[in-house]
Scaffold this motif. Structure first.
Motif, PDB file in Angstrom:
ATOM      1  N   PHE A 191      -8.804   0.691   2.843  1.00 17.49           N
ATOM      2  CA  PHE A 191      -7.243   0.634   2.951  1.00 17.49           C
ATOM      3  C   PHE A 191      -6.376   0.684   1.679  1.00 17.49           C
ATOM      4  CE2 PHE A 191      -7.061  -0.912   7.432  1.00 17.49           C
ATOM      5  CZ  PHE A 191      -6.450   0.417   7.939  1.00 17.49           C
ATOM      6  N   GLY A 192      -7.229   0.222   0.648  1.00 12.06           N
ATOM      7  CA  GLY A 192      -6.948   0.240  -0.773  1.00 12.06           C
ATOM      8  C   GLY A 192      -6.494   1.508  -1.400  1.00 12.06           C
ATOM      9  N   LEU A 241       1.108  -1.140   0.030  1.00 16.69           N
ATOM     10  CA  LEU A 241      -0.096   0.121   0.057  1.00 16.69           C
ATOM     11  C   LEU A 241       0.907   1.259   0.044  1.00 16.69           C
ATOM     12  CD1 LEU A 241      -2.858  -0.815   2.430  1.00 16.69           C
ATOM     13  CD2 LEU A 241      -2.908  -0.849  -0.052  1.00 16.69           C
ATOM     14  N   GLY A 242       2.160   1.055  -0.247  1.00 16.84           N
ATOM     15  CA  GLY A 242       2.887   2.371  -0.596  1.00 16.84           C
ATOM     16  C   GLY A 242       3.631   2.727   0.675  1.00 16.84           C
ATOM     17  N   SER A 258       5.565   5.027  -2.413  1.00 19.71           N
ATOM     18  CA  SER A 258       4.380   5.434  -2.498  1.00 19.71           C
ATOM     19  C   SER A 258       3.909   5.674  -4.122  1.00 19.71           C
ATOM     20  CB  SER A 258       4.222   6.733  -1.881  1.00 19.71           C
ATOM     21  OG  SER A 258       5.383   7.557  -2.099  1.00 19.71           O
ATOM     22  N   MET A 260      -9.751  -5.066  -2.220  1.00 17.58           N
ATOM     23  CA  MET A 260      -8.921  -4.117  -1.603  1.00 17.58           C
ATOM     24  C   MET A 260      -8.108  -3.692  -2.744  1.00 17.58           C
ATOM     25  SD  MET A 260      -6.104  -4.099   1.225  1.00 17.58           S
ATOM     26  CE  MET A 260      -4.814  -4.871   0.320  1.00 17.58           C
ATOM     27  N   ASP A 277     -13.354  -1.531   5.807  1.00 15.60           N
ATOM     28  CA  ASP A 277     -12.297  -0.820   6.149  1.00 15.60           C
ATOM     29  C   ASP A 277     -11.134  -1.300   5.328  1.00 15.60           C
ATOM     30  OD1 ASP A 277     -13.515   0.208   8.397  1.00 15.60           O
ATOM     31  OD2 ASP A 277     -13.212  -1.526   9.782  1.00 15.60           O
ATOM     32  N   LEU A 278     -11.122  -2.709   5.265  1.00 22.56           N
ATOM     33  CA  LEU A 278     -10.062  -3.224   4.463  1.00 22.56           C
ATOM     34  C   LEU A 278     -10.045  -2.750   3.069  1.00 22.56           C
ATOM     35  CD1 LEU A 278      -7.904  -5.538   4.588  1.00 22.56           C
ATOM     36  CD2 LEU A 278      -9.495  -6.973   3.122  1.00 22.56           C
ATOM     37  N   GLN A 284      -7.067  -0.076  -5.207  1.00 22.37           N
ATOM     38  CA  GLN A 284      -5.750   0.728  -5.164  1.00 22.37           C
ATOM     39  C   GLN A 284      -5.751   1.411  -6.765  1.00 22.37           C
ATOM     40  OE1 GLN A 284      -2.840  -1.790  -3.638  1.00 22.37           O
ATOM     41  NE2 GLN A 284      -1.257  -0.388  -4.175  1.00 22.37           N
ATOM     42  N   GLN A 327      -3.748   8.716   1.494  1.00 21.86           N
ATOM     43  CA  GLN A 327      -2.748   8.957   2.686  1.00 21.86           C
ATOM     44  C   GLN A 327      -3.676   8.769   4.048  1.00 21.86           C
ATOM     45  OE1 GLN A 327       0.485   8.787   2.424  1.00 21.86           O
ATOM     46  NE2 GLN A 327       0.082   8.483   0.246  1.00 21.86           N
ATOM     47  N   GLY A 328      -4.824   8.081   3.789  1.00 24.07           N
ATOM     48  CA  GLY A 328      -5.732   7.882   5.209  1.00 24.07           C
ATOM     49  C   GLY A 328      -6.781   8.969   5.192  1.00 24.07           C
ATOM     50  N   ARG A 329      -6.801   9.737   4.100  1.00 24.49           N
ATOM     51  CA  ARG A 329      -8.231  10.833   4.462  1.00 24.49           C
ATOM     52  C   ARG A 329      -8.935  10.662   3.194  1.00 24.49           C
ATOM     53  NH1 ARG A 329      -5.498  15.326   7.640  1.00 24.49           N
ATOM     54  NH2 ARG A 329      -3.517  14.390   7.864  1.00 24.49           N
ATOM     55  N   ALA A 368       3.391   1.987  -5.553  1.00 20.91           N
ATOM     56  CA  ALA A 368       1.869   1.582  -5.251  1.00 20.91           C
ATOM     57  C   ALA A 368       0.597   2.265  -5.941  1.00 20.91           C
ATOM     58  CB  ALA A 368       1.645   1.834  -3.722  1.00 20.91           C
ATOM     59  N   TYR A 386      -5.141   3.943   0.158  1.00 29.09           N
ATOM     60  CA  TYR A 386      -4.170   4.737   0.940  1.00 29.09           C
ATOM     61  C   TYR A 386      -3.100   5.398   0.024  1.00 29.09           C
ATOM     62  CZ  TYR A 386      -0.619   5.682   4.471  1.00 29.09           C
ATOM     63  OH  TYR A 386       0.497   6.308   5.033  1.00 29.09           O
ATOM     64  N   PRO A 387      -2.767   4.627  -0.937  1.00 32.04           N
ATOM     65  CA  PRO A 387      -1.646   5.317  -1.777  1.00 32.04           C
ATOM     66  C   PRO A 387      -2.211   6.661  -2.284  1.00 32.04           C
ATOM     67  CG  PRO A 387      -1.826   3.037  -2.339  1.00 32.04           C
ATOM     68  CD  PRO A 387      -3.073   3.341  -1.313  1.00 32.04           C
TER      69      PRO A 387
END
Lengths: 340, 252
Positions: free
Chosen positions: B98-99, A237-238, B71, B148, B94-95, B152, B105-107, B74, B101-102
């Motif tokens: 997460f895909g 995931l980077g 990053s 997931m 949730d899982l 991405q 960045q979590g938001r 990904a 995220y790249p």
């Protein structure tokens, strides 16, 4: 509709009800607000219970203890949460890396070579600086050697920490056996975390280090969520795994070193509050787990100290109370299967 | 295009990947087959940067991967390994989130949410989205991980035995989805498979490995011959054309 979907539709209403209740039970923000209130109440109780005499004495006298407990509680809980995330293991604490063993060895060496009298006369700030630097240098060297130079796995790092811890403890034991009994009696006092004897002059430097480390921890809260998935998923995931883990370990080291140097070893208790935070919130997000664990730590320490001072009349040490109560709670949680 | 040049990987004295050079074209499904221990997963992990090669380079669309930031990588390549055990308790939603995220960045933004919904739809996970992963069957969990990886939204998707715990129906559905992913979304899928007939039925090209080397790299029909399969597996395989696809029968 797929077979799974049909299976869900067939599930009894009660089971579906349970699903809804379970993950919608307490929104994390509500839990955190409640915890804030509980912390405030604990501080109020600690400050006012059995308070006789002038407030101009009581407030600074008890206030500095509260500050110390907030600082140590936050440092220990956040570092434990981070350490568990980095190792993807819910029953580890940073103490497994031999922090408390090294702390005891440092103390023992000082007592052994300088004698009991000079141990009690040493300047507090000097000792604090010496211990903090010593602990950080130890952990830093261990991490650097195993993780950066050796390209070894995290598990080997933890294992090496355990083995080193055992070695340090043996050296400590040897020195303690050959030292004179008076020195040993003085020394023994420093082995249990205590908020009665710590030096208030150290609060400011400790606060600055802990504050900086907490800021760094907060900034990587989203990345920590990903790290908890394990090395390969995080890399996929980077996440720059090596850099991120090194950063996290540096933060953990700073937090543990400062709090150990300030009051002595209190690490088992980090395990309890971290797991309690997970059990209460049922969330994996560090942005709520870290504050919740820190608040729980504050409640446990402050209430524990209140019991110690008002009920037991300072008859024992705080870590004894916290670890007795915490141990019982932890066994209960493990048996109920909340901690997994 | 994924270009691997002279890739070598050793564990101690054991060479698991021996000077492998392979070019995987852009688009379509490339299946990697071969006996156990042939180095398929290792090759996939090296291409996906989960392992460091002892020698050789990998280029993605002409760009060497070892210079790329993790990053950035990904966002180009998504990889799913064989066993994905999680220490944290997550829901399917949730899982899959997460895909993103790249990219997020979590938001997660509204767009990211859109991608999550699409991935949940695509793998028929809408009804399971609030379930915890440890309460699902192996096959359902596998689909969640694939969702997931698709979420991405990378040009290249590397999957290590995604059919491992799927039943017939879900295995076929998974391969059809992969076809859809390549045809509708223009992605490139590299997939490690154990069942040669899944490779024959759904892949475009096959990379066959044995003893840490690539022994065959060709379109399906050229690999699905008794001679070629004998060279790969040391097993006599009877190949029959069924419904226009070469199907190997190796139950003797």
């Amino acid at each position: 509709m797929s077979a799974d979907a049909r299976a869900i539709a067939r599930r009894p209403a009660a089971a579906r009800q349970l699903d809804r209740r379970r993950w919608g039970r307490f929104p994390p923000t509500v839990v955190i607000v409640v915890l804030c209130v509980v912390v405030a109440i604990s501080i109020y109780l600690f400050m006012t219970l059995g308070a006789r005499g002038s407030w101009s004495f009581i407030i600074p006298f008890r206030g500095r203890k509260v500050l110390g407990m907030l600082l140590v509680g936050t440092a220990i809980s956040v570092s434990t949460v981070m350490f568990q995330t980095v190792t993807t293991n819910r029953i580890l604490t940073p103490s497994i890396m031999g922090f408390d063993a090294l702390y005891m060895l440092l103390q023992t060496c000082l007592a052994f070579f300088l004698g009991a009298t000079s141990l009690t006369q040493l300047d507090g700030r000097m000792m604090f600086a010496l211990e903090t630097v010593g602990l950080m240098a130890f952990a830093g060297a261990l991490y650097y050697w195993l993780f950066v130079v050796g390209h070894r796995s995290l598990h080997l790092l933890v294992l090496a920490g355990i083995v080193l811890g055992v070695m340090l403890r043996s050296v400590t034991n040897l020195l303690q056996r050959v030292m004179d009994p008076l020195t040993f009696a003085v020394l023994q006092d420093t082995f249990f975390a205590s908020f009665n004897t710590f030096d208030a002059n150290l609060l400011l430097p400790a606060g600055i280090v802990v504050g900086a480390a907490l800021y760094a921890a907060w900034r990587m809260r989203h990345t920590l969520d990903i790290l908890a998935l394990g090395r390969e998923m995080a890399m996929g995931l980077g996440v720059d795994y090596r850099r991120t883990v090194t950063q996290a370990l540096a933060i953990i080291t700073a937090l543990v070193a400062v709090s150990t140097a300030l009051v002595g070893p209190v690490t088992f208790f980090g395990l309890i509050v971290a797991n309690l935070a997970y059990a209460l919130l049922r969330s994996y997000r560090h942005r709520v787990i870290m504050p919740a664990a820190a608040l729980l730590a504050a409640v446990v320490l402050i209430l524990g100290q209140t019991v110690l001072e008002r009920v037991l009349g300072l008859g024992t040490s705080l870590s004894v109370i916290v670890e007795f109560a915490g141990g019982l709670l932890f066994i209960y949680l493990v048996l109920r299967g909340v901690v997994r | 295009m994924i270009t691997a040049r002279n890739l070598t990987k050793r564990y101690g004295q054991t060479v698991v990947l021996d000077d492998v050079s392979v070019e995987i074209p852009r688009g379509g499904i490339t299946a990697m087959i071969g006996p156990n221990g042939a180095g398929k997963s290792t090759l996939l992990s090296l291409v996906g940067r989960l392992l460091k090669a002892d020698g050789g380079t990998v280029e993605i669309d002409g760009v060497p991967t070892n210079g790329m930031k993790q990053s950035e990588f990904a966002k180009k390549v998504a990889i799913l390994r064989q066993d994905n055990h999680l220490a944290v308790r997550l829901t399917v939603e949730d899982l899959v989130t997460f895909g993103r995220y790249p990219h997020s960045q979590g938001r997660p933004t509204v767009q990211d949410r859109g991608h999550v919904e699409a991935a949940l739809d695509y793998l028929e996970l809408q009804d399971l989205r609030h379930r915890f992963l440890d309460e699902l069957s192996g096959g359902q969990r596998q689909r969640a991980f694939v969702a997931m990886v698709l979420c991405q939204d990378t040009d290249y998707v590397l999957l290590d035995e995604p059919l491992a715990s799927l039943d017939m129906r879900h295995a076929v559905a998974m391969m059809k989805r992969m076809r859809g992913v390549t045809e509708d979304l223009g992605k490139t899928v590299v997939i490690v498979l154990h069942d040669i007939n899944f490779a024959a039925s759904y892949a475009d090209t096959i990379v066959a490995m044995r003893d840490g080397r690539v022994v065959q790299h060709a379109v399906v029909d050229e690999v699905m011959t008794p001679e070629a399969l004998r060279a790969i597996y040391d097993v006599d395989v009877h190949v029959e054309q069924i419904g226009g696809k070469p199907i190997g029968v190796y139950y003797t």
